[in-house]
Design a protein around this motif. Structure first.
Motif, PDB file in Angstrom:
ATOM      1  N   PRO A 137       0.796  -1.231   0.000  1.00  0.00           N
ATOM      2  CA  PRO A 137       0.000   0.000   0.000  1.00  0.00           C
ATOM      3  C   PRO A 137       0.826   1.278   0.000  1.00  0.00           C
ATOM      4  N   LEU A 138       2.120   1.193   0.303  1.00  0.00           N
ATOM      5  CA  LEU A 138       2.987   2.377   0.262  1.00  0.00           C
ATOM      6  C   LEU A 138       3.608   2.597  -1.110  1.00  0.00           C
ATOM      7  N   ASP A 139       3.325   1.737  -2.066  1.00  0.00           N
ATOM      8  CA  ASP A 139       3.920   1.786  -3.396  1.00  0.00           C
ATOM      9  C   ASP A 139       3.217   2.858  -4.231  1.00  0.00           C
ATOM     10  N   PRO A 140       3.899   3.951  -4.619  1.00  0.00           N
ATOM     11  CA  PRO A 140       3.236   5.019  -5.372  1.00  0.00           C
ATOM     12  C   PRO A 140       2.974   4.677  -6.838  1.00  0.00           C
ATOM     13  N   THR A 141       3.375   3.504  -7.285  1.00  0.00           N
ATOM     14  CA  THR A 141       3.024   3.076  -8.650  1.00  0.00           C
ATOM     15  C   THR A 141       1.697   2.329  -8.670  1.00  0.00           C
ATOM     16  N   LYS A 142       1.023   2.253  -7.524  1.00  0.00           N
ATOM     17  CA  LYS A 142      -0.229   1.501  -7.413  1.00  0.00           C
ATOM     18  C   LYS A 142      -1.378   2.389  -6.955  1.00  0.00           C
ATOM     19  N   ILE A 143      -2.583   1.977  -7.358  1.00  0.00           N
ATOM     20  CA  ILE A 143      -3.822   2.609  -6.926  1.00  0.00           C
ATOM     21  C   ILE A 143      -4.502   1.703  -5.904  1.00  0.00           C
ATOM     22  N   TRP A 144      -5.039   2.297  -4.846  1.00  0.00           N
ATOM     23  CA  TRP A 144      -5.848   1.523  -3.907  1.00  0.00           C
ATOM     24  C   TRP A 144      -7.229   1.303  -4.531  1.00  0.00           C
ATOM     25  N   PRO A 145      -7.697   0.086  -4.652  1.00  0.00           N
ATOM     26  CA  PRO A 145      -9.000  -0.147  -5.276  1.00  0.00           C
ATOM     27  C   PRO A 145     -10.118   0.571  -4.516  1.00  0.00           C
ATOM     28  N   VAL A 146     -10.932   1.334  -5.255  1.00  0.00           N
ATOM     29  CA  VAL A 146     -11.995   2.103  -4.604  1.00  0.00           C
ATOM     30  C   VAL A 146     -13.097   1.184  -4.066  1.00  0.00           C
ATOM     31  N   GLU A 147     -13.183  -0.047  -4.593  1.00  0.00           N
ATOM     32  CA  GLU A 147     -14.183  -0.977  -4.068  1.00  0.00           C
ATOM     33  C   GLU A 147     -13.867  -1.349  -2.617  1.00  0.00           C
ATOM     34  N   GLN A 148     -12.591  -1.433  -2.292  1.00  0.00           N
ATOM     35  CA  GLN A 148     -12.170  -1.763  -0.931  1.00  0.00           C
ATOM     36  C   GLN A 148     -11.938  -0.525  -0.078  1.00  0.00           C
ATOM     37  N   PHE A 149     -11.473   0.548  -0.725  1.00  0.00           N
ATOM     38  CA  PHE A 149     -11.125   1.776  -0.008  1.00  0.00           C
ATOM     39  C   PHE A 149     -11.787   2.949  -0.731  1.00  0.00           C
ATOM     40  N   PRO A 150     -13.063   3.194  -0.438  1.00  0.00           N
ATOM     41  CA  PRO A 150     -13.828   4.197  -1.198  1.00  0.00           C
ATOM     42  C   PRO A 150     -13.319   5.615  -0.986  1.00  0.00           C
ATOM     43  N   LEU A 151     -13.620   6.473  -1.969  1.00  0.00           N
ATOM     44  CA  LEU A 151     -13.307   7.887  -1.844  1.00  0.00           C
ATOM     45  C   LEU A 151     -14.285   8.525  -0.869  1.00  0.00           C
ATOM     46  N   LEU A 152     -13.762   9.134   0.177  1.00  0.00           N
ATOM     47  CA  LEU A 152     -14.589   9.737   1.213  1.00  0.00           C
ATOM     48  C   LEU A 152     -14.443  11.254   1.141  1.00  0.00           C
ATOM     49  N   PRO A 153     -15.531  11.990   0.925  1.00  0.00           N
ATOM     50  CA  PRO A 153     -15.430  13.457   0.845  1.00  0.00           C
ATOM     51  C   PRO A 153     -15.073  14.066   2.190  1.00  0.00           C
ATOM     52  N   ILE A 154     -14.234  15.091   2.139  1.00  0.00           N
ATOM     53  CA  ILE A 154     -13.771  15.752   3.363  1.00  0.00           C
ATOM     54  C   ILE A 154     -13.925  17.268   3.288  1.00  0.00           C
ATOM     55  N   GLY A 155     -14.126  17.807   2.056  1.00  0.00           N
ATOM     56  CA  GLY A 155     -14.287  19.248   1.891  1.00  0.00           C
ATOM     57  C   GLY A 155     -14.324  19.622   0.425  1.00  0.00           C
ATOM     58  N   ARG A 156     -14.279  20.907   0.152  1.00  0.00           N
ATOM     59  CA  ARG A 156     -14.264  21.390  -1.225  1.00  0.00           C
ATOM     60  C   ARG A 156     -13.342  22.599  -1.328  1.00  0.00           C
ATOM     61  N   MET A 157     -12.833  22.838  -2.541  1.00  0.00           N
ATOM     62  CA  MET A 157     -11.974  23.998  -2.781  1.00  0.00           C
ATOM     63  C   MET A 157     -12.498  24.767  -3.981  1.00  0.00           C
ATOM     64  N   VAL A 158     -12.512  26.092  -3.845  1.00  0.00           N
ATOM     65  CA  VAL A 158     -12.927  26.988  -4.923  1.00  0.00           C
ATOM     66  C   VAL A 158     -11.771  27.943  -5.214  1.00  0.00           C
ATOM     67  N   LEU A 159     -11.443  28.140  -6.488  1.00  0.00           N
ATOM     68  CA  LEU A 159     -10.440  29.129  -6.895  1.00  0.00           C
ATOM     69  C   LEU A 159     -11.173  30.344  -7.441  1.00  0.00           C
ATOM     70  N   ASP A 160     -11.014  31.488  -6.784  1.00  0.00           N
ATOM     71  CA  ASP A 160     -11.836  32.650  -7.121  1.00  0.00           C
ATOM     72  C   ASP A 160     -11.054  33.943  -7.312  1.00  0.00           C
ATOM     73  N   LYS A 161      -9.715  33.871  -7.366  1.00  0.00           N
ATOM     74  CA  LYS A 161      -8.945  35.102  -7.526  1.00  0.00           C
ATOM     75  C   LYS A 161      -7.668  34.817  -8.305  1.00  0.00           C
ATOM     76  N   ASN A 162      -7.458  35.591  -9.374  1.00  0.00           N
ATOM     77  CA  ASN A 162      -6.240  35.469 -10.157  1.00  0.00           C
ATOM     78  C   ASN A 162      -5.080  36.193  -9.485  1.00  0.00           C
ATOM     79  N   PRO A 163      -3.860  35.772  -9.752  1.00  0.00           N
ATOM     80  CA  PRO A 163      -2.694  36.498  -9.233  1.00  0.00           C
ATOM     81  C   PRO A 163      -2.667  37.921  -9.776  1.00  0.00           C
ATOM     82  N   THR A 164      -2.108  38.835  -8.991  1.00  0.00           N
ATOM     83  CA  THR A 164      -1.933  40.202  -9.483  1.00  0.00           C
ATOM     84  C   THR A 164      -0.582  40.373 -10.168  1.00  0.00           C
TER      85      THR A 164
END
Length: 500
Positions: A292-319
């Motif tokens: 599970p520490l191998d970054p060349t692998k994906i954890w199967p979502v059937e066993q380890f589902p995606l759990l929402p924790i928040g949201r991000m909005v981008l609303d301002k361009n750099p000056t």
């Protein structure tokens, strides 16, 4: 110097032994030194540290990787939960605890291997780096649009990037060099299956997923750690380009993704991402056919589902692009209380390399720049260095004569230990050895079979187009690897190479 070069040119194959800059032969250039095969890396990785610190300084002043970028400001809103459970079950990080809690953010999108003025239509992983200005200081989540990576040990990162960068003689990218390296690195098969499909060219930054790629840990108030992977899911949907579509855009506009992001925000069409995590208990999980520490692998979502924790909005361009986007500096070691590292070898190496790079590229005092500065008070005993324009002093009452600790003369003092520390137990021989459960081909084959027909067709076309420029032995190695991923996968690439 001429004499030295002539002597090097006359070396026999038996004398072509890899050494470090001290002339010491390097007998293992594949694995960093760790506690056991899965354990944390140790500091006495001299060859790795020499290799990576030199690599970090190869370009002045452009980034060695992620040179082409665009950015925007925004905010993160926490749900107060991870899935259906309170966030506090897994982490004590303050930014996640309360529903509706807002944390300012800055995001830099980028391409990885190409130069600062390169077209944004080129096939390349995209960087997705997020800086959270939390009440406990900054947290940087530095990832890519694809969920995995080419390699699992950072000691190979300079080699990977050198293979993808232009030839040092011709100054041109060369598929023969790229696939020479990849064909000798079986763990890369999963990544190239993603990269050479349409997923390798996102339509633009707004329609792009993000992933932390590496495995991290969350730590709760009791000091209990849980393995975690992070993901950004675009509310706008995921869109990408075939090679033909990318070439059509490139003929007219090589800044299309930067332009799209800036203009969408100016119109008030603020891009938004749902922030999700996958959770896994902190142990070796022998029931899995991969580490599970191998970054060349994906954890199967059937066993380890995606759990929402928040949201991000981008609303301002750099000056100002340079002051904010170009000078923005991220590091995987920039974590807040409640978030920690795992023993992922790629992550542990990145944690040293990223901050080391910023000190070299931007300067010793890069964290004093407004874009990188935390929005909380900073008080350190670090002083001076190039372009220091402030002193990291504490509130009134600090003795300005004291820049050390401990001191009895009103100097800075250690923060109180209010939280239970996370103290994972490690044991094992200090060694250089790759992990046991490599399983380099299975997920690449599964990804190939999951693709739609047009995605498979574009993948085969893109691979064949590049492999036709490669030596026959490289072609044979690649066909062998791809056949082990999926018989049809290898057969179609072989058939394509046999056509005129």
């Amino acid at each position: 110097m001429v004499q030295d070069n002539q002597q090097q040119g006359s070396m026999s194959n038996e004398e072509l032994i890899l050494t470090n800059r001290q002339g010491h032969p390097v007998s293992d250039n594949q694995n960093t030194r760790t506690v056991g095969e899965r354990g944390p890396t140790v500091l006495e990785n001299y060859n790795f540290l020499e290799k990576i610190t030199h690599f970090d300084r190869e370009r002045i002043p452009e980034r060695v990787v992620h040179a082409r970028g665009a950015g925007a400001h925004g905010y993160f809103e926490a749900y107060g939960t991870i899935g259906d459970e309170p966030a506090s079950k897994y982490t004590r990080a303050k930014l996640f605890q309360e529903k509706g809690k807002i944390t300012p953010t800055f995001v830099r999108f980028s391409t990885v291997t190409h130069g600062g003025n390169s077209p944004e239509t080129l096939r390349d992983p995209r960087g997705f780096a997020t800086k959270f200005y939390t009440e406990d200081g900054n947290w940087d989540l530095v990832g890519n649009n694809l969920k995995i990576f080419f390699i699992r040990d950072l000691i190979k990162f300079p080699d990977l990037i050198h293979a993808f960068k232009p030839d040092p003689i011709t100054n041109r990218q060369d598929p023969n060099r790229i696939f020479d390296f990849l064909s000798l690195t079986p763990e890369s098969m999963h990544m190239i299956t993603w990269l050479f499909s349409p997923w390798g060219i996102p339509q633009n930054y707004r329609f792009m997923e993000g992933s932390g790629v590496n495995t991290y840990k969350m730590v709760n108030a009791d000091g209990v750690g849980t393995l975690v992977k992070y993901f950004w899911v675009p509310k706008q949907g995921v869109k990408f380009l075939t090679q033909a579509q990318a070439e059509e855009i490139q003929a007219k506009n090589f800044n299309h993704a930067t332009e799209d992001l800036h203009e969408a925000i100016e119109r008030g069409e603020y891009p938004e991402w749902k922030f999700c995590v996958q959770i896994m208990s902190d142990d070796e999980h022998p029931e899995l056919d991969f580490d599970p520490l191998d970054p060349t692998k994906i954890w199967p979502v059937e066993q380890f589902p995606l759990l929402p924790i928040g949201r991000m909005v981008l609303d301002k361009n750099p000056t100002n692009y340079f002051a904010e986007v170009e000078q923005a500096a991220f590091g995987t070691g920039v974590l807040v209380d409640g978030l920690e590292f795992s023993d992922d070898k790629l992550l542990q190496g990145r944690t040293f390399s990223y901050s080391d790079t910023q000190r070299y590229r931007v300067g010793t005092n890069y964290l004093q720049l407004p874009i990188n500065q935390p929005k909380t008070p900073v008080a350190t005993n670090q002083r001076d260095g190039q372009m220091a324009y402030a002193v990291d002093g504490a509130a009134a009452g600090e003795n300005p004569h004291v820049n050390y600790e401990p001191s009895s003369m009103k100097g800075l003092k250690e923060a109180p230990k209010n939280n239970v520390p996370h103290t994972p137990y490690v044991e094992g021989k200090v060694m250089r050895q790759k992990i046991s459960r490599t399983n380099d081909y299975q997920q690449a084959g599964e990804r190939y079979r999951t693709f739609n027909d047009f995605e498979r067709d574009d993948l085969i076309l893109n691979l064949v187009t590049q492999l036709k420029k490669c030596n026959p032995d490289i072609q044979e190695r690649m066909i062998g690897h791809l056949t082990q991923c999926d018989r049809d996968y290898g057969a179609r690439v072989q058939a394509g190479l046999q056509q005129n």
